[in-house]
Each structure stands twice: as structure tokens, then as C-alpha cells.
Motif scaffolding. Sequence first.
Motif, PDB file in Angstrom:
ATOM      1  N   THR A   1       0.859  -1.183   0.000  1.00  0.00           N
ATOM      2  CA  THR A   1       0.000   0.000   0.000  1.00  0.00           C
ATOM      3  C   THR A   1       0.891   1.226   0.000  1.00  0.00           C
ATOM      4  O   THR A   1       1.903   1.279   0.707  1.00  0.00           O
ATOM      5  N   TYR A   2       0.487   2.228  -0.783  1.00  0.00           N
ATOM      6  CA  TYR A   2       1.302   3.430  -0.954  1.00  0.00           C
ATOM      7  C   TYR A   2       0.671   4.625  -0.240  1.00  0.00           C
ATOM      8  O   TYR A   2      -0.545   4.729  -0.082  1.00  0.00           O
TER       9      TYR A   2
ATOM     10  N   VAL B   1       5.904   6.634  -0.266  1.00  0.00           N
ATOM     11  CA  VAL B   1       6.291   5.660   0.758  1.00  0.00           C
ATOM     12  C   VAL B   1       5.334   4.486   0.674  1.00  0.00           C
ATOM     13  O   VAL B   1       4.191   4.618   0.217  1.00  0.00           O
ATOM     14  N   ALA B   2       5.803   3.334   1.120  1.00  0.00           N
ATOM     15  CA  ALA B   2       5.000   2.120   0.951  1.00  0.00           C
ATOM     16  C   ALA B   2       5.252   1.154   2.084  1.00  0.00           C
ATOM     17  O   ALA B   2       6.296   1.184   2.753  1.00  0.00           O
ATOM     18  N   THR B   3       4.281   0.295   2.279  1.00  0.00           N
ATOM     19  CA  THR B   3       4.443  -0.819   3.208  1.00  0.00           C
ATOM     20  C   THR B   3       5.273  -1.913   2.549  1.00  0.00           C
ATOM     21  O   THR B   3       5.376  -1.985   1.320  1.00  0.00           O
ATOM     22  N   ALA B   4       5.840  -2.751   3.364  1.00  0.00           N
ATOM     23  CA  ALA B   4       6.420  -3.981   2.829  1.00  0.00           C
ATOM     24  C   ALA B   4       5.290  -4.900   2.394  1.00  0.00           C
ATOM     25  O   ALA B   4       4.110  -4.644   2.665  1.00  0.00           O
TER      26      ALA B   4
ATOM     27  N   TYR C   1       8.384   2.845   4.109  1.00  0.00           N
ATOM     28  CA  TYR C   1       9.703   3.075   3.517  1.00  0.00           C
ATOM     29  C   TYR C   1       9.587   3.998   2.309  1.00  0.00           C
ATOM     30  O   TYR C   1       8.604   3.948   1.554  1.00  0.00           O
ATOM     31  N   GLU C   2      10.620   4.837   2.116  1.00  0.00           N
ATOM     32  CA  GLU C   2      10.707   5.588   0.877  1.00  0.00           C
ATOM     33  C   GLU C   2      10.832   4.621  -0.295  1.00  0.00           C
ATOM     34  O   GLU C   2      11.529   3.598  -0.204  1.00  0.00           O
ATOM     35  N   VAL C   3      10.154   4.948  -1.393  1.00  0.00           N
ATOM     36  CA  VAL C   3      10.194   4.129  -2.602  1.00  0.00           C
ATOM     37  C   VAL C   3      11.022   4.857  -3.654  1.00  0.00           C
ATOM     38  O   VAL C   3      10.770   6.037  -3.938  1.00  0.00           O
TER      39      VAL C   3
ATOM     40  N   THR D   1      15.234  -1.963   2.831  1.00  0.00           N
ATOM     41  CA  THR D   1      16.548  -1.415   3.181  1.00  0.00           C
ATOM     42  C   THR D   1      16.582   0.099   3.006  1.00  0.00           C
ATOM     43  O   THR D   1      17.566   0.739   3.381  1.00  0.00           O
ATOM     44  N   TYR D   2      15.519   0.656   2.425  1.00  0.00           N
ATOM     45  CA  TYR D   2      15.492   2.099   2.165  1.00  0.00           C
ATOM     46  C   TYR D   2      15.099   2.861   3.434  1.00  0.00           C
ATOM     47  O   TYR D   2      14.652   2.285   4.431  1.00  0.00           O
ATOM     48  N   GLN D   3      15.246   4.181   3.369  1.00  0.00           N
ATOM     49  CA  GLN D   3      14.968   5.046   4.512  1.00  0.00           C
ATOM     50  C   GLN D   3      13.500   4.950   4.924  1.00  0.00           C
ATOM     51  O   GLN D   3      12.606   5.242   4.137  1.00  0.00           O
ATOM     52  N   PRO D   4      13.230   4.561   6.170  1.00  0.00           N
ATOM     53  CA  PRO D   4      11.842   4.644   6.629  1.00  0.00           C
ATOM     54  C   PRO D   4      11.487   6.094   6.965  1.00  0.00           C
ATOM     55  O   PRO D   4      12.316   6.857   7.458  1.00  0.00           O
ATOM     56  N   LEU D   5      10.254   6.479   6.709  1.00  0.00           N
ATOM     57  CA  LEU D   5       9.742   7.781   7.141  1.00  0.00           C
ATOM     58  C   LEU D   5       8.720   7.628   8.260  1.00  0.00           C
ATOM     59  O   LEU D   5       8.300   8.627   8.852  1.00  0.00           O
ATOM     60  N   LEU D   6       8.334   6.393   8.546  1.00  0.00           N
ATOM     61  CA  LEU D   6       7.470   6.108   9.694  1.00  0.00           C
ATOM     62  C   LEU D   6       7.922   4.798  10.311  1.00  0.00           C
ATOM     63  O   LEU D   6       8.110   3.799   9.610  1.00  0.00           O
TER      64      LEU D   6
END
Length: 964
Positions: A415-416, A464-467, A476-478, A587-592
Motif C-alpha cells: 500500500t502506498y 512511501v510504501a508498506t512492505a 519506507y521511501e520508494v 533497506t530504504y529510509q523509513p519515514l514512519l
Amino acid sequence: MSWYSIPIQPIDPVVVSQTPKPPIRYMRDNFAGTGQNSYVQPPSQDQSMWQTLTNTMPITQGVINPRWGYNEFATLAGAPNRLYDFQSDLLGTRAIIAAGPNLVSSYTEAGLAYADIFTPSAPSGSIIRSITSRNFQYFCDGNNALNPTTHLTGDSLKWNGNTNGGVSNIGILVSDVTSNNASGGSSGGGTIGPNYGTEATDLTNSNGQPNPSANPWTNPSGALSATVAGAAHCPVTALSQDGLLISDQTQTDYLELTDFFTSASGAAVLGLQTNFSYSATAFNGATPRTGVPAFATVQIIKNGVLFGTPKTVNLLLDGNTHNVTLGGANILWGGTYTPDDLIQSNFGFQVFYTIDGWNLPSGVNVTSGFTIRSYGAQMVATLSAGSGISSNSGNGIGIVSEVGGGDVTLAIGRTYYLVANNSTTGHFSDLTSPSASSGPVGSSELTLVLSTFNDPQVDTKYVVATADGGDPSILYEVQVLAPGLTVSSWAIVSNVVTFTGTWQGGTPGPTYLPGVDYFRVGGLSHGSYMNNQVLLITATTNSTLSAAFTHGNDSATELGICGRLTFAVGNDIAVVVDNTPDPDLVTYQPLLYTDNSGNEYGVTLNDPPPAGNLLIKNQGRLWMAGVSGATHSIFFSKSVDELTLPDGFIAGKYEEAWPGSNYFDVSDGAESVAGLLTDGNTLYIGTQNHIRRLVGNSPSNFQEPEIVHPEVGLINQEVWQIVFMQGAPSGSIWLTPDYKVIQSDFNTYVDIGTPIQNILNNLQSTAPSLAHAAYVADGEYDLYILAVPYQESTYCDVHLVFDLRARQWSVWYPAFGSLSLLYNVTQQAVPQWLFIGGLGANGIWIYSSTATTDATVIIPVTATTTWMHLGEPTRRKMLNEVQIYGNTEMLLTVNGANNLADFNSPKTIVYNHPFVRNVFDTWTNYLVSFKSKHRYYQFTFTGYAGTNPLLGSYSISSMPMDDL
């Protein structure tokens, strides 16, 4: 016999002549530790004090000096009424800000015009308050209404110190967006859904037809719930007596359910299907009656209005859950639709339930009936194949298509969300609404359509998106593929592919140079074999991009992207492609990030502040009060800790992140917050009744505000000042609503205003809005200056000056009065005593030790003694002479009194009588020829600023006449 009752100093000042009835020479040669005490009435006055000290400096050297005059510091525009200081370490700049309802402007510390900051939108009479924090100045006045043209949030603004512009909203309003559609290119077609809706509304009136029962739903959003536990529910009832009907409510309100589709790929809509579930449970003895209608009515909503032909389904009143499907793959409900109709937020269906009757129970005034529960509302659309894609971003992000040739494989789906960013300040917004889940994906790319944020400060945004699985606890940033060129068609001829479409920015730009730069392809459906290819540019035009590509001749009209991978997407970009494998995404930067205790860190709830008009900084947060409708509450921003992700990345500015749940109710009584103050550690909250303190530095250890000083409330924010004495903290001083001046060390307090209470008791009714104060420190002075409206009602015409070292008052009458005071210390460490003038004086003025006038207006200076018995309270005395050390041009007025009536209407001995130089070179006022026979005398020394001191000492010679 004693010749005096109150010693003036340790050494007796009374000099006795060696005569049978000695004359009295009463001397004062040191006025240190004295000030005005005009409240205590004679004859009980302290003879060491002064009835008035008008326009005199606090006494620091034992002599009485005229007060400083003032000069013009800056010429103002816009009639401001508040002064603030600003500092930007980034720019190496300090400025003085003048704020009012007509204009907010700034000036250098030399008084030169610096910048007009903004024109407020609040109504006339509003007070703009402001603080500086980390290179920005923040403003508030209770107005944060969104301007639909400028997209500025009222006067809830910040300024970065630039001389041209630099003004932007405090925070980013995530709902202020422009939705975007994406169209072009995929064959599309097929079935979409079943999808749950996102909006549910209870309506008592549908298309102008009121519900005769007016029977509202409880929890209408539960109609979109997947389970009966969260269902919307509504009773249909009847009131009966012994089985006979008295009144009934047999129809529920209308449930309007919308926003089911964010994308719809295909040429035409072939059919629509609605799904929902219900149960009908009897209560109070109601039982179904055979042959009586019980049914649900469903109708499509298109463009926000009922459309087509309604459908009905009979209800089973057995208390069990039943699933209903109406419509189908080839059923259009009596109308036609386009794919674009489906993706609008006001597309959906309406449902209501009717039970026309039932078997009524026996008994008196019995209310019986059935409780209807409705949930699980879904829609399914069937579309024909075609060349067009139609998808809407809503207020955030939509999934346009899934195309082959990519690296994304998901078992459940992702989900984005979209997050706005100001890359200059580093602030991030809250999350937008989520997209629909992608669902399972196999070796594909996902084309996304993004909203455009309307806030002018937003220059970039992040997807940003969920795994895989859709867990929103970590987002995570996409890294997405962004244009470049948004492709509408392409063709391959002789191993050269040419893409046609629209360039971001209108032209290819300097980073798309033939023979030099590369681009990446993505999002193509028919041309999926080109997805993820990196190609060298061979040619560009204003609408095309070409590259060598070995393949047979081919072409298609479809949506795609030619561009580069990025995390930060330009705010004006509407379509991007996600080709991020799930193992890379995590592995990308999380924003939440959400910890095991459920605490969220990062961008979540990075909302703009409420519409308050009181603002302060304390313990790494901003605090606000004065919110309309919540004047008894205080609100607070996030801290840096709450914005910091586990890897140390800080997702925003705490000054601009205000979760709606971050507030305290200060009092449940009839109180409103009047001001906020901090000592750097504790937040103090002043209401009109009490002073409270709030201890703690985070929601985990905040204590509810407790009363520390009862019944000594605060009249307004501007009078409450932290004060110091010789550099050491000395608590705070404020004016109460009943006009007492209170000093507190934050544990105990004392009323310091008693000596001037006679002035305070006679202030104008405008004092609550006009009174203001400042603490100033300058050399030997540590002063609290309280400006009040005494004889004037539109500005403060009196400055009451309290010397914190001597704890004495003097009273100043600045010629222009004042509307605001500011103590500023320049970058060169020069103290500045600044104020905005009243009396139509359109300027900022500065008190100066070298100024001997109030901007050319002569300053009258007076020192009036209390009523003195000159050491002999029981004797009448005849005055002989008064000698002075001081301004030789001063004038002397002497009044006498023998009784209480005389104190109120004194007998004038001399009025404004000059001094003369005697043969001993002493300046003397001879009084022996004037009629004087009083027990008490009052002496007024009058002069003008310009010569120091006004008075260094005086010596009064008198002759006792008799005893009582």
C-alpha cells in the motif's frame, strides 16, 4: 524629646542649633534606596520616600537624575502594535519585527528598513504574536483559514529572514491537494474489485426527498467494515399499547457509500455490482408479520447524485447475517458510465432499509422493533478492453496499472502513501490517505498517479510504501522512475525507438543531452520488453526522445515513463513507476516507524498547528493557546525525538508538527489561558484566575498543569516577563486582572505594586488589551517597565518603572506613549530599549542615555516629597530656607498642612519659586518672608531633563513655633 519619628539614615540628619528653642535643619544628602510611594496616605507616610518621582531614572548613585529621553529608531508603516526580535544564524542576521493587523515588517538593528514580511488577513484589532526558533520567525493570531487562491493558511506563517519573500505556511496541510488523472496506454478491460469504499455518510434527505422517519445510523462508516462487529446500526421502531400502534419509525436513514475505485482501465463500463451484508434482530417482543414488506433499496450514485434505476431485495428478519449481491457483469442499472466516472470520489451507491410492520407486543407504551446492522459494502466493475487507462490520485496516490517486465513480486501486496516535503527547510508533511492495495504482483512494475500539493513551499514529495503484506507500522521511501518524458505513444523503426509525450518542465532540459546522457524506460504494457532498459539518448525534440534499440518494428499508444530513478519526486510530477523489489524496499529510509509499544516516530501526524494566538517555545517544543472554542486548553508540537527514526534521520521540523491529540485541558472551570511563560525548564500557564505550571518534557512524563499561585491571574501575555538582577534569574513579574503587580520566584510571590496602587486603581478599561511590559538590563539598571493606559484609552501613556535592585518605583510619562516595548541586545552587545509610540507617533523609538528630550519634546521632571514633619511632628514650624545641590534652574513648590483636610487641599506656601545663589555660593530658596505655620510640609522640585542631577541633596531650615 525626640525630634523625628523615622530615621532617614543611620546618622541622625537633624542638626540642632544651640539656642533655647533651636531651629531645625533637616538634611537629605543620599536618596539611595528610595522611590515613589504615592499609595500610603499622610501622615503615615515614610519620610524617606517620595510622593512622586516623575520622569526620573531609578536612583543608583544616591542622587535624582532625569530619565533618558528618546529618539526615532525607525519610521513605521501599517500602524503596528507589537515588537519582536528575530535571529537567523544561517544568514547571520538579526532584525526587529513590527507586527500589526495591516502589515508585518522588519528593520535592521540600526533602524533601517529590512523587509516587508506579509500583509495579515486577520480582522482589524487582531494581535499578531511571534517567536523565533532555529532561523525562522513563527507568527500566529488565531487565523489559519486556508486561502484557496494563495494556499496560505491565514496568518499562521513562518519567515526565513529573506529580504524578498521567504514566507510560507507553518506545516504542510496534507488535504490541500489537486488530484491528478493518468490516461493512455494499456489494453485494460476485465473486472475490478470487489473494492471497499472509503466514505460513508448518513443522510436524512435524498435527492430532495426527506426520510419520513428521520432515523439516523449509528457509526455510518461501519457500513464499509469487513465484519459485523464494526457494522453501522439503526433501529426501526414502533410505540404501541396493548398491541395497538401509537407511532412508528419504519425506515432507516439513507446510507451514501462512495469512493470505491482509484483506477479503472478499459474503454467502457459493461456492468456494476454491489455487495453488502445485513442482519435484522428483533427487540422487545417484536415478531415478523407475514405478508408485510421488509426490503432494502439500492441505487447507484454518479457524480454525487442518484442515477439510474434502483433495485430492491427482500429482508429476512431472523437475526442472522445475510449477504446481498445486486447487479452484475452486464447490468448497468439503467444508465451508462465511463471509466472516469468510476474513479471519482463521489461515485458509489446508496442503501436504505424499510420494514413496514410487525406483530406488536402487549403492554403499555412499549417500544419494539428490529435493529438493522449493515456492513461489508463493496463494488465490482466490469470494463471492456481498450487503449485507455483512467486513474485518479484522490487526495494522495493511486495505482494506475501493473505491467510486465518488472522486478516487483508480492505475495499479498503493498500500500502506498504520499508525503509532501519542503527540501529547503527539511520539513515533511503527514501521510496522505493510502492507496488501495496492489494485491499480489508477479514480476511487474506498478504505475502510480500522484496528487499535486497546492502549498507553495512544497517542492518535492516522497512515495512511501508498506512492505509486502500491507503492514503500515513501518513505511519506507520508494525509489521510483520519474519523468523526463511522460510517454503517450512510441514507435520502433529500423532499431531506433522514439517516444512521444510531454516533457517535465516543457523542454528536454540540460540533463537529457544526446550522446551524453542516459534514461530508463518503465510502465509500458504492450512494450513491456523495454521496461527497465537503460538507453543512451540519440535525439530530443520538445515532444520526443529517441534512442538506439535493437528490435523489430513495433508501436503502441500507451502510458509510460522515460526518466531516472529518484526518491525525491518533484511536486509537479503526476505519474511515476515503481519497480522496487520488496527485499530492496525494506533497506530504504523509513519515514514512519512504530516501536513495540505502539509509539510512532517520523512523519505521522505532522499536521499544521491549530488556530491559536499565544505561542511560546519550551523544552524543545512549541506551545500554543488561545484557540477559539478551546481557550481553556494548551496545545503542543512534537519534539525532535518524536521525529527521529531509528537510524537517526529526522523526518521534519518539530515547530511545524502538531498532532491533534497533543493538548491539555488547563481547567474545567470558567477560565481561559491569557499567557504562557517559560524559565527554560518549566512551562507556566496564566489564566485570568491562577498561575499554573506544567512539569515534564514528553507525553510520557507530562504532569497535568497544577496551580502554583492561586487568585493572582494574568491580565494578558504582554505584561508577563522573566526578570533578572545583576545577571541572576529573579523570577517573573506580571499584572493581574485586578491591577496588582506581582513578582514571583516561581515558588512564592509578593505584591510589589502597592507603592503605586493609586495609579493602578485608576487605569482605563482598555488596560487588559493595551498593557505591556519589558525587562531591561543596562549597566547599573535592572528594570521592569510596565506600560499602562492611565489618562489615555487608546495607548499606554504611563511607564511604571520598577528597579529590581532597589525594589523602588518611578513613573515616566513618555510624550508619545507606547503600544509595545522590546528589550533587544544587538549583535554588537549593545542594549536597546525600543517601543512603538502611541498618540499617532508612527515610529519605533529608542530610549537613549544621551537623549535629553522625547524626540524634541521637553521632558518635565519632578520630585515631590511625602508629607514631612521635619523631625517635629507635634510642632508647627516656620520655614526659613531650602538649600539644594542640583539643577540650579529648578523651581520649588511648597505646600503645608495642619490637618487631614489640608492633606487633601494643601495650603500653598510658594509655587514654582526659583533658587538664588547666596553669598556663600549656595543655591537657596528663601522662605522666611512667606507665611508658613504648619506641622507638615511637602516640597516639589521641578526641572527639565538635560542637566544631571536634578537633585543631589536638600537642606531645610525651619523654626519650631509651639507645642500641642
